[in-house]
Scaffold this motif. Structure first.
Motif, mmCIF file in Angstrom:
data_model
loop_
_atom_site.group_PDB
_atom_site.id
_atom_site.type_symbol
_atom_site.label_atom_id
_atom_site.label_comp_id
_atom_site.label_asym_id
_atom_site.label_seq_id
_atom_site.Cartn_x
_atom_site.Cartn_y
_atom_site.Cartn_z
ATOM 1 N N PHE A 76 -0.450 70.243 8.248
ATOM 2 C CA PHE A 76 -0.352 70.501 6.805
ATOM 3 C C PHE A 76 0.742 69.657 6.155
ATOM 4 O O PHE A 76 1.570 70.161 5.388
ATOM 5 C CB PHE A 76 -0.071 71.992 6.539
ATOM 6 C CG PHE A 76 -1.232 72.892 6.867
ATOM 7 C CD1 PHE A 76 -2.152 73.236 5.896
ATOM 8 C CD2 PHE A 76 -1.407 73.366 8.154
ATOM 9 C CE1 PHE A 76 -3.227 74.062 6.200
ATOM 10 C CE2 PHE A 76 -2.477 74.188 8.474
ATOM 11 C CZ PHE A 76 -3.388 74.536 7.496
ATOM 12 N N GLU A 78 2.750 67.212 3.733
ATOM 13 C CA GLU A 78 2.756 66.843 2.311
ATOM 14 C C GLU A 78 2.689 65.326 2.169
ATOM 15 O O GLU A 78 2.928 64.576 3.111
ATOM 16 C CB GLU A 78 4.037 67.355 1.650
ATOM 17 C CG GLU A 78 4.297 68.832 1.816
ATOM 18 C CD GLU A 78 3.547 69.666 0.789
ATOM 19 O OE1 GLU A 78 2.865 69.090 -0.078
ATOM 20 O OE2 GLU A 78 3.669 70.908 0.863
ATOM 21 N N GLU A 86 5.545 68.777 -7.117
ATOM 22 C CA GLU A 86 5.398 70.177 -6.711
ATOM 23 C C GLU A 86 6.740 70.809 -6.346
ATOM 24 O O GLU A 86 6.944 71.998 -6.554
ATOM 25 C CB GLU A 86 4.441 70.264 -5.518
ATOM 26 C CG GLU A 86 2.997 69.982 -5.843
ATOM 27 C CD GLU A 86 2.351 71.102 -6.641
ATOM 28 O OE1 GLU A 86 2.573 72.278 -6.297
ATOM 29 O OE2 GLU A 86 1.636 70.806 -7.628
ATOM 30 N N SER A 212 -10.228 78.021 8.863
ATOM 31 C CA SER A 212 -10.746 78.656 7.639
ATOM 32 C C SER A 212 -10.906 80.154 7.839
ATOM 33 O O SER A 212 -10.582 80.955 6.944
ATOM 34 C CB SER A 212 -12.079 78.022 7.248
ATOM 35 O OG SER A 212 -11.929 76.651 6.943
ATOM 36 N N PHE A 216 -6.681 79.907 6.276
ATOM 37 C CA PHE A 216 -6.060 78.674 5.808
ATOM 38 C C PHE A 216 -7.020 77.911 4.898
ATOM 39 O O PHE A 216 -8.224 77.830 5.176
ATOM 40 C CB PHE A 216 -5.671 77.792 6.991
ATOM 41 C CG PHE A 216 -4.579 78.366 7.850
ATOM 42 C CD1 PHE A 216 -3.255 78.288 7.448
ATOM 43 C CD2 PHE A 216 -4.876 78.991 9.049
ATOM 44 C CE1 PHE A 216 -2.248 78.812 8.226
ATOM 45 C CE2 PHE A 216 -3.880 79.525 9.844
ATOM 46 C CZ PHE A 216 -2.558 79.445 9.431
ATOM 47 N N ASP A 217 -6.489 77.355 3.824
ATOM 48 C CA ASP A 217 -7.274 76.519 2.918
ATOM 49 C C ASP A 217 -7.245 75.082 3.441
ATOM 50 O O ASP A 217 -6.251 74.364 3.282
ATOM 51 C CB ASP A 217 -6.705 76.588 1.501
ATOM 52 C CG ASP A 217 -7.495 75.754 0.508
ATOM 53 O OD1 ASP A 217 -8.588 75.261 0.886
ATOM 54 O OD2 ASP A 217 -7.022 75.569 -0.624
ATOM 55 N N ASP A 219 -8.844 72.493 2.462
ATOM 56 C CA ASP A 219 -8.927 71.456 1.422
ATOM 57 C C ASP A 219 -7.782 71.560 0.413
ATOM 58 O O ASP A 219 -7.908 71.095 -0.723
ATOM 59 C CB ASP A 219 -10.273 71.564 0.693
ATOM 60 C CG ASP A 219 -11.452 71.270 1.611
ATOM 61 O OD1 ASP A 219 -11.327 70.351 2.443
ATOM 62 O OD2 ASP A 219 -12.487 71.965 1.505
ATOM 63 N N TRP A 220 -6.661 72.123 0.837
ATOM 64 C CA TRP A 220 -5.537 72.322 -0.079
ATOM 65 C C TRP A 220 -5.007 71.008 -0.643
ATOM 66 O O TRP A 220 -4.584 70.938 -1.796
ATOM 67 C CB TRP A 220 -4.398 73.037 0.647
ATOM 68 C CG TRP A 220 -3.815 72.237 1.779
ATOM 69 C CD1 TRP A 220 -4.304 72.147 3.040
ATOM 70 C CD2 TRP A 220 -2.662 71.395 1.725
ATOM 71 N NE1 TRP A 220 -3.524 71.292 3.800
ATOM 72 C CE2 TRP A 220 -2.508 70.820 3.024
ATOM 73 C CE3 TRP A 220 -1.741 71.063 0.742
ATOM 74 C CZ2 TRP A 220 -1.477 69.940 3.333
ATOM 75 C CZ3 TRP A 220 -0.712 70.190 1.050
ATOM 76 C CH2 TRP A 220 -0.586 69.638 2.339
ATOM 77 N N SER A 221 -5.050 69.948 0.160
ATOM 78 C CA SER A 221 -4.471 68.676 -0.270
ATOM 79 C C SER A 221 -5.303 67.997 -1.353
ATOM 80 O O SER A 221 -4.767 67.236 -2.161
ATOM 81 C CB SER A 221 -4.310 67.742 0.928
ATOM 82 O OG SER A 221 -5.573 67.470 1.518
ATOM 83 N N LEU A 223 -6.757 69.338 -3.950
ATOM 84 C CA LEU A 223 -6.349 69.842 -5.263
ATOM 85 C C LEU A 223 -5.050 69.184 -5.721
ATOM 86 O O LEU A 223 -4.913 68.771 -6.885
ATOM 87 C CB LEU A 223 -6.176 71.358 -5.203
ATOM 88 C CG LEU A 223 -5.662 72.033 -6.476
ATOM 89 C CD1 LEU A 223 -6.644 71.834 -7.619
ATOM 90 C CD2 LEU A 223 -5.421 73.523 -6.221
ATOM 91 N N LEU A 224 -4.071 69.063 -4.813
ATOM 92 C CA LEU A 224 -2.792 68.459 -5.177
ATOM 93 C C LEU A 224 -2.945 66.976 -5.494
ATOM 94 O O LEU A 224 -2.322 66.466 -6.424
ATOM 95 C CB LEU A 224 -1.786 68.656 -4.042
ATOM 96 C CG LEU A 224 -1.361 70.102 -3.775
ATOM 97 C CD1 LEU A 224 -0.418 70.166 -2.588
ATOM 98 C CD2 LEU A 224 -0.706 70.707 -5.012
#
Length: 330
Positions: A76, A78, A86, A212, A216-217, A219-221, A223-224
């Motif tokens: 995960f 960044e 953020e 999933s 846990f998301d 595809d979180w990255s 969106l950012l």
């Protein structure tokens, strides 16, 4: 981690504040170091030098990219171009930082794939070049070029705000270790490549499902990246981990097809001509318009990836061998 991220941002700001020639060198280098170029340019050229070397380069690239996807989902990581906002650092400090078209990767940031995949894939080429050098002094040159290239690629990824320095170092070390560990272990049977074409995406998709299901998301990255990319046109859907998985599966399938129908051995000039034709053909395939449907897009990506090794290792050499044996009319 925040202190490590802040230090990475300051280092990137220091690089961007440097001489103007750094941008002219590092931004194009970051683009050229994209792992997909190992599949479409480096592989056919290395195959023209020596088929075993080309096969080892592609095998290392697809395994390194698969492992990179798995690590990205687990770590995960960044990316600087969105963490800067953020975290609130951009609001607290006036930092003159710029994004570039190559900045807006949509997958997680750790470890760096631009560093990890070339580090693993290019090691067979370095080993082959060292073996051909008779002088101990000359044998140093391929290793020196390899180290300098990886260092420059790492700096380029930090410069464009795609990665933090620790992600670059982690990716480079992981790629070097993987490339060294794979030396002399490239399979040669169609069955082994076909098994890899099935196992690599299946294992990664199972991991994705498990994460999933655990809440846990994955595809979180995305969106950012969409929120903080300076230009929507710079967003790169092909940088998503799933796109890499289909490329790896297709490439392994293409190696299986090529191994199942081995081509006759060609001379140096026909092999060079075949490499040029293969690079042109693969670049043409990459420029085909992607289907809008996600399932069709995935299938298209896998099929185009499979076409590369088959063209390079079987179809084009057979065609060139046939043309060289064709009778000439007076």
């Amino acid at each position: 981690m925040d202190a490590l991220h802040e230090a990475g941002i300051r280092f990137a700001a220091l690089l961007q504040a440097g001489p103007s020639w750094l941008e002219r060198v590092l931004v194009p280098l970051s683009s050229m170091a994209d792992p997909k170029h190992l599949f479409t340019v480096c592989f056919p050229l290395c195959y023209s030098l020596e088929p075993a070397v080309g096969t080892a380069v592609l095998w290392g690239a697809l395994l390194a990219e698969w492992l990179n996807v798995v690590l990205k989902w687990l770590l995960f990581g960044e990316r600087p171009f969105w963490w800067l906002h953020e975290s609130g650092m951009a609001a607290r400090e006036l930092l003159a930082l710029r994004q570039f078209p190559v900045s807006c990767e949509t997958g997680p940031g750790s470890p760096s794939g631009h560093c990890m995949v070339p580090a693993a894939a290019l090691w067979p080429l370095v080993a082959a070049l060292r073996a051909r050098c008779g002088s101990p002094v000359l044998r140093i040159l391929p290793c020196a070029a390899y180290v300098l290239l990886l260092a420059a690629v790492g700096l380029s990824r930090v410069f464009v705000l795609a990665h933090f320095p620790h992600q670059v170092v982690t990716g480079t070390v992981a790629g070097v270790v993987l490339g060294w560990g794979l030396q002399g272990r490239t399979p040669g049977s169609p069955r082994a490549f076909a098994f890899a074409a099935l196992l690599l995406p299946l294992s990664a998709l199972i991991l994705r499902w498990v994460l999933s299901a655990a809440g846990f998301d994955i595809d979180w990255s995305l969106l950012l990246a969409t929120r903080w990319c300076s230009s929507p046109a710079w967003l790169r859907p092909d940088s998503r981990p799933l796109a890499s998985l289909w490329r790896d599966a297709g490439s392994a399938l293409g190696l299986a097809l090529a191994a199942a129908a081995p081509a006759p051995r060609l001379g140096p000039w026909p092999r060079l001509a075949g490499a040029g034709a293969a690079v042109a053909a693969l670049q043409g395939l990459q420029r085909l318009r992607e289907p809008r449907d996600p399932a069709l897009c995935s299938g298209s990506c896998a099929l185009r990836a499979a076409a590369g090794p088959w063209l390079v290792g079987s179809a084009l050499p057979r065609l060139l061998a046939g043309l060289s044996r064709a009778p000439h009319r007076e």
